[in-house]
Motif scaffolding. Structure first.
Motif, short mmCIF file in Angstrom:
data_model
loop_
_atom_site.label_atom_id
_atom_site.label_comp_id
_atom_site.label_asym_id
_atom_site.label_seq_id
_atom_site.Cartn_x
_atom_site.Cartn_y
_atom_site.Cartn_z
N ARG A 1 0.77 -1.17 0.10
CA ARG A 1 -0.01 -0.18 0.09
C ARG A 1 0.92 1.43 0.01
O ARG A 1 0.66 2.17 -0.53
CB ARG A 1 -1.03 -0.29 1.18
N HIS A 2 1.85 1.25 0.69
CA HIS A 2 2.92 2.39 0.88
C HIS A 2 3.42 2.77 -0.48
O HIS A 2 3.48 3.81 -1.16
CB HIS A 2 4.10 2.26 1.92
N ARG A 3 3.93 1.66 -1.20
CA ARG A 3 4.57 1.77 -2.59
C ARG A 3 3.59 2.28 -3.57
O ARG A 3 3.79 2.98 -4.45
CB ARG A 3 4.93 0.46 -3.09
N TYR A 4 2.35 1.57 -3.43
CA TYR A 4 1.23 2.05 -4.45
C TYR A 4 1.01 3.77 -4.25
O TYR A 4 0.86 4.10 -5.28
CB TYR A 4 0.06 1.37 -4.15
N ARG A 5 0.84 4.03 -2.91
CA ARG A 5 0.54 5.71 -2.81
C ARG A 5 1.79 6.50 -3.37
O ARG A 5 1.44 7.49 -3.79
CB ARG A 5 0.18 5.75 -1.52
N GLN A 6 2.96 5.85 -3.29
CA GLN A 6 4.17 6.62 -3.78
C GLN A 6 3.99 6.79 -5.26
O GLN A 6 4.22 7.97 -5.72
CB GLN A 6 5.34 6.14 -3.42
N LEU A 7 3.72 5.63 -5.93
CA LEU A 7 3.60 5.63 -7.46
C LEU A 7 2.39 6.29 -8.11
O LEU A 7 2.69 6.82 -9.01
CB LEU A 7 3.79 4.13 -7.89
N VAL A 8 1.37 6.44 -7.20
CA VAL A 8 0.27 6.92 -7.87
C VAL A 8 0.50 8.68 -7.62
O VAL A 8 0.21 9.33 -8.51
CB VAL A 8 -1.00 6.68 -6.75
N SER A 9 0.89 9.04 -6.50
CA SER A 9 1.42 10.41 -6.47
C SER A 9 2.35 10.75 -7.61
O SER A 9 2.16 12.03 -8.23
CB SER A 9 2.02 10.65 -5.08
#
Length: 205
Positions: free
Chosen positions: A160-168
């Motif tokens: 989830r942390h990596r996903y939020r980084q990449l979406v941003s």
């Protein structure tokens, strides 16, 4: 308006090879498109890719050329080409183990040039909606993790942390690519569904 070709174009293949050689750390699909656009390449539209069908066709032509290039590099035993939307990178050649044949459905799809000519806007919308949700097998989960640049050891909180980084980083409002954002959303949905299944199974034991 950009003309879409139904056959491999040597000029695009050579342009991609040169771009990737100049970027040893790799490039995202968005970066590749931006560099081709900056070089006035006729293979990508100069206008923003807001139309879903134009976006699909641009993406397909790019990945068709990349898979052709990868096959050629393998045939020459000169390099390996890693192909993901978030990272396209030339790497050292990897010699396959004797007798090891791994099916690659994405390669088969992008090398089928008829997909370019027959895919409609309705098809594109359906693909964007359903691609990752159909990836419930082991290969699909590995593809989802690879898109997030993670491996099987990653915890769900790390995912989830990596996903939020990449979406941003890849949000269109910040210059990112809509197709990449949709792929990230789909990959995360597939991983969320796997997490839910695992929790359900653990509770039932």
């Amino acid at each position: 308006m950009t003309a879409f070709h139904s056959a491999p174009n040597e000029a695009l293949i050579q342009q991609l090879h040169a771009l990737l050689k100049s970027a040893p750390a790799g490039l995202s699909e968005y970066d590749v498109i931006q560099r081709l656009r900056a070089n006035k390449s006729p293979f990508v539209p100069q206008e923003p890719l807001l139309d879903k069908l134009v976006l699909f066709r641009t993406h397909f032509i790019l990945f068709n050329a990349l898979y052709i290039l990868r096959d050629r590099l393998w045939a020459d035993a000169s390099a390996h080409l890693e192909i993901h939307a978030l990272r396209i990178q030339l790497q050292d050649y990897r010699r396959a183990k004797p007798g090891l044949i791994v099916a690659d459905p994405l390669r088969s799809y992008y090398l089928d040039i008829e997909q370019l000519d027959t895919t409609t806007l309705e098809d594109v919308e359906a693909l964007l909606e359903s691609f990752w949700t159909r990836q419930n097998d082991e290969g699909g989960i590995k593809s989802a993790l690879a898109l997030l640049d993670l491996d099987e050891s990653a915890s769900y909180s790390a995912i989830r942390h990596r996903y939020r980084q990449l979406v941003s980083r890849n949000h269109p409002d910040r210059g990112g690519c809509t197709a990449t954002l949709q792929s990230l959303n789909g990959a995360m949905e597939a991983l969320r569904q796997r997490h839910q299944r695992n929790e359900t199974e653990a509770l039932s034991k």
